[in-house]
Write an enzyme that holds these catalytic residues in place. Structure first.
Site, mmCIF file in Angstrom:
data_model
loop_
_atom_site.group_PDB
_atom_site.id
_atom_site.type_symbol
_atom_site.label_atom_id
_atom_site.label_comp_id
_atom_site.label_asym_id
_atom_site.label_seq_id
_atom_site.Cartn_x
_atom_site.Cartn_y
_atom_site.Cartn_z
ATOM 1 N N GLU A 167 45.232 44.286 22.811
ATOM 2 C CA GLU A 167 45.460 44.537 24.369
ATOM 3 C C GLU A 167 44.743 43.780 24.907
ATOM 4 O OE1 GLU A 167 44.537 48.410 25.849
ATOM 5 O OE2 GLU A 167 45.914 49.289 24.403
ATOM 6 N N ASP B 234 39.427 52.310 35.594
ATOM 7 C CA ASP B 234 38.353 51.722 34.777
ATOM 8 C C ASP B 234 36.830 52.210 35.102
ATOM 9 O OD1 ASP B 234 39.683 50.303 32.681
ATOM 10 O OD2 ASP B 234 40.617 49.289 34.440
#
Lengths: 272, 403
Positions: free
Chosen positions: A50, A61
């Site tokens: 990823e 995040d």
């Protein structure tokens, strides 16, 4: 030829191998190191990579990945640059699937019309848009289909039965289960609590299920893999690469980090 | 067949205003947004809830706020009559309380015991902390480190009201980063926490919710101008950062085709310098903070740092309904520089004895320019969205004084 993502999961299933998915932010710690680091991840035992597309406002995040995004942006990394890295990686590795993970605005600015050709020629296998639920993803779907890239979809602990049905219908490749309510890198993982939600996903979908968010060490990876087909490791790896002085050092750290996870997964009961 | 009302038409089920709006959030929040939509649909049609809201707006906020004929300002501009909708007279000193009273009540009815908010200038933070104190809700306000320094008085006000102010040090350390951090809190504490968004941006249903709670401004103003002046205003003027005071004024007038609408953005040091916060005038469509709208970004799609002398307008996005009103031509969006806004602040203070918020001064500056080109029998209605007490230190610093 089957899709790279399907092929990797099918092969692993035959061999009883758990899939290991490391996440790194493209361009961090240094844009020139990203491709060598990707190869090091594979050498350490990664099955799928990823690759984070940096964004200035990464709402989902935690501080580790936000800081890494900011460093990459400061070094001028944009989606076009990330695609160049994937293309360079493909020159030496045609087997390991690469999924781009990021937020909508950089993708939109790159241009939805340009996406299909660019993804295809770079060799991108999937796209995970953190801030784009399937309702809004329809705008990108034709481009992804034309590129032969999968839209990887998230399921969260809060996902209702009705939404799960929709997601299961639209998902391709694998389903990414967010292990807790929170942001990447937070310390809230409760592996025992994974059994029920993963069983719920499997009632709706035949696709393999990856689990991510908060998996920091080999023990946690193995515990998660008791329930999941694949384990995603992001913040802990990104943090591990911080402060490397040279590409060789970063690659060494990446390879060792992934290898320790790989070993833990391979030594689990039920694995070969 | 009757023409379709613009007031009732938008947003659609998924929260779209034409191509704008929507729900661009991570999957974890989708259920919370659906839950909020369902709760809002239920309570907005509940007579007791709405009666409680109206009572709070009357006795706690101090509504209706007056419409004031600014005679000397009118003379100075030399054209149309200038009316001011006095949102600066509300409790806590700005229009922001209209929304927080509504969302606070909604949080209470949904059984949420903790509220969070983001704030730029601190006005929305103060308005949230105020309502949370009264409703006995725990309150956490996220604020960029830069804004904490330039709005120290509001930080202390929030603390006096019992709120915890958390400093945000990521990114540009301003409103946009505070919003990111509030979203992260919400995604982590989604079970017991209600996110009180302060503007008409963010994911659906917020742009609709915040608009509806602020539309009391336009409903009152429409009635007051009709009663006091026997006609509708010819033009409405309001400043636009995220756009909540502007949409609150504009929305009830959308079907009055003869009423022109002007949203005034912050041109900062000038649009040509790149140091501004004018998303609609100088930005382009994209996705930020949960919705598609105009925003200010670079060629890689990274959100750019913005500048305005007014912290409340210093935001790189704008509400999706404004994006739609711009594209459809129903409203026009213009901009005013820091210098022009500061001049308007001083003019309003000296001519009318009203010290406006720096945000609202942008509307005053453009309103005067607009009035100058109109006939004396015409009416320009400016939304005076907030008072300037919070900006006294900023104004003093610009004159080299420290208070």
């Amino acid at each position: 030829m089957s899709h790279r993502i399907d092929h990797v999961f099918a092969t692993a299933a035959e061999r009883g191998r758990r899939i290991l998915i490391p996440f790194i932010t493209a361009g961090d710690p240094d844009p020139a190191w990203t491709v060598p680091i990707m190869h090091a991840l594979v050498a350490g035992g990664a099955d799928l990579i990823e690759l984070g597309v940096p964004f200035s406002d990464p709402m989902a995040d935690g501080p580790v990945i936000q800081a890494s995004s900011e460093r990459a942006i400061a070094r001028g990394v944009d989606l076009a640059g990330v695609l160049e890295m994937v293309r360079a990686f493909r020159a030496d590795d045609v087997d390991t699937p690469v999924v781009l993970m990021g937020y909508m605005n950089p993708v939109e600015r790159f241009g939805v019309d340009a996406l299909a050709g660019a993804f295809r020629s770079a060799g991108v296998d999937g796209l995970l848009m953190v801030d784009c639920p399937p309702e809004e993803l329809v705008a990108l779907q034709p481009a992804l289909d034309a590129a032969g890239a999968y839209a990887v979809l998230l399921v969260a602990p809060t996902t209702t039965e009705h939404r799960l049905q929709q997601i299961a219908r639209a998902a391709r490749g694998f389903i990414y289960y967010v292990s807790f309510k929170g942001i990447t890198g937070a310390g809230r993982l409760d592996t025992a609590a994974l059994q029920e939600p993963l069983a719920r996903i499997r009632r709706h979908s035949q696709l393999p299920v990856a689990v991510g968010f908060g998996i920091k060490d080999p023990a946690a990876a193995a515990a998660v893999a008791q329930h999941a087909d694949a384990v995603v490791i992001g913040s802990a790896l990104v943090e591990n690469l911080v402060g490397s002085d040279a590409a060789e050092e970063a690659c060494g750290r990446a390879r060792e980090f992934v290898a320790s996870m790989r070993e833990s997964l391979d030594n689990m009961a039920g694995s070969e | 067949m009757a023409e379709r009302s613009l007031i009732e038409h938008w947003p659609d089920e998924q929260g779209h205003f034409g191509p704008y709006g929507g729900m661009y959030v991570s999957e974890t929040l989708m259920h919370a947004l659906e839950e909020l939509s369902t709760a809002y649909a239920r309570w907005r049609s509940d007579p007791e809830f709405m009666a409680r809201l109206d009572a709070d707006l009357a006795s706690y906020v101090g509504r209706p706020s007056p419409v004031y004929f600014a005679e000397r300002l009118t003379e100075k501009a030399g054209g149309a009559r200038i009316l001011l909708k006095r949102e600066d007279l509300n409790h806590t000193g700005a229009h922001k309380i209209n929304n927080t009273v509504g969302q606070g009540l909604l949080a209470q009815h949904m059984g949420k015991t903790r509220v969070i908010a983001e704030t730029g200038a601190g006005q929305h933070g103060v308005a949230t902390a105020t309502v949370a104190a009264r409703l006995d809700q725990r309150c956490v306000v996220y604020m960029g480190e830069t804004d904490i320094h330039r709005q120290a008085i509001n930080v202390f006000r929030m603390q006096l009201l019992g709120a915890e102010v958390r400093s945000v040090t990521a990114g540009s350390k301003t409103l946009k980063d505070a919003l990111n951090e509030a979203m992260r809190d919400w995604v982590t504490n989604v079970d017991d926490t209600f996110y009180v968004i302060g503007t008409v941006a963010g994911p659906h249903p917020y742009p609709m919710l915040v608009r509806d709670f602020n539309a009391v401004v336009g409903r009152e103003a429409r009635r007051q101008v009709l009663e006091g002046w026997g006609r509708l205003p010819d033009a409405l003027v309001a400043c636009v950062g995220g756009g909540s005071n502007a949409i609150g004024l504009f929305h009830p007038f959308l079907d009055d085709a003869a009423v022109r609408m002007f949203g005034v953005e912050a041109a900062g040091r000038g649009l040509e310098t790149g140091e501004h916060a004018a998303s609609l005038c100088a930005g382009r469509p994209g996705v930020l903070h949960g919705c598609r709208s105009y925003l200010i970004d670079d060629d890689a799609g990274q959100i750019r740092h913005t500048h305005s002398v007014s912290a409340g307008l210093d935001y790189p996005g704008v509400g999706p309904e404004h994006a739609w009103l711009k594209d459809s031509g129903r409203a026009r969006y213009v901009s005013v520089t820091d210098t022009e806004a500061l001049a308007a602040t001083h003019q309003l203070a000296r001519l009318e004895g009203i010290l406006p918020a720096l945000e609202s001064s942008h509307a005053v500056a453009y309103g005067m320019r607009l009035a100058a080109d109109m006939a004396p029998d015409q009416i320009v209605l400016i939304n005076l969205s907030g008072r300037g007490d919070k900006d006294v230190q900023t104004l003093a610093a610009l004159e080299g004084l420290s208070l």
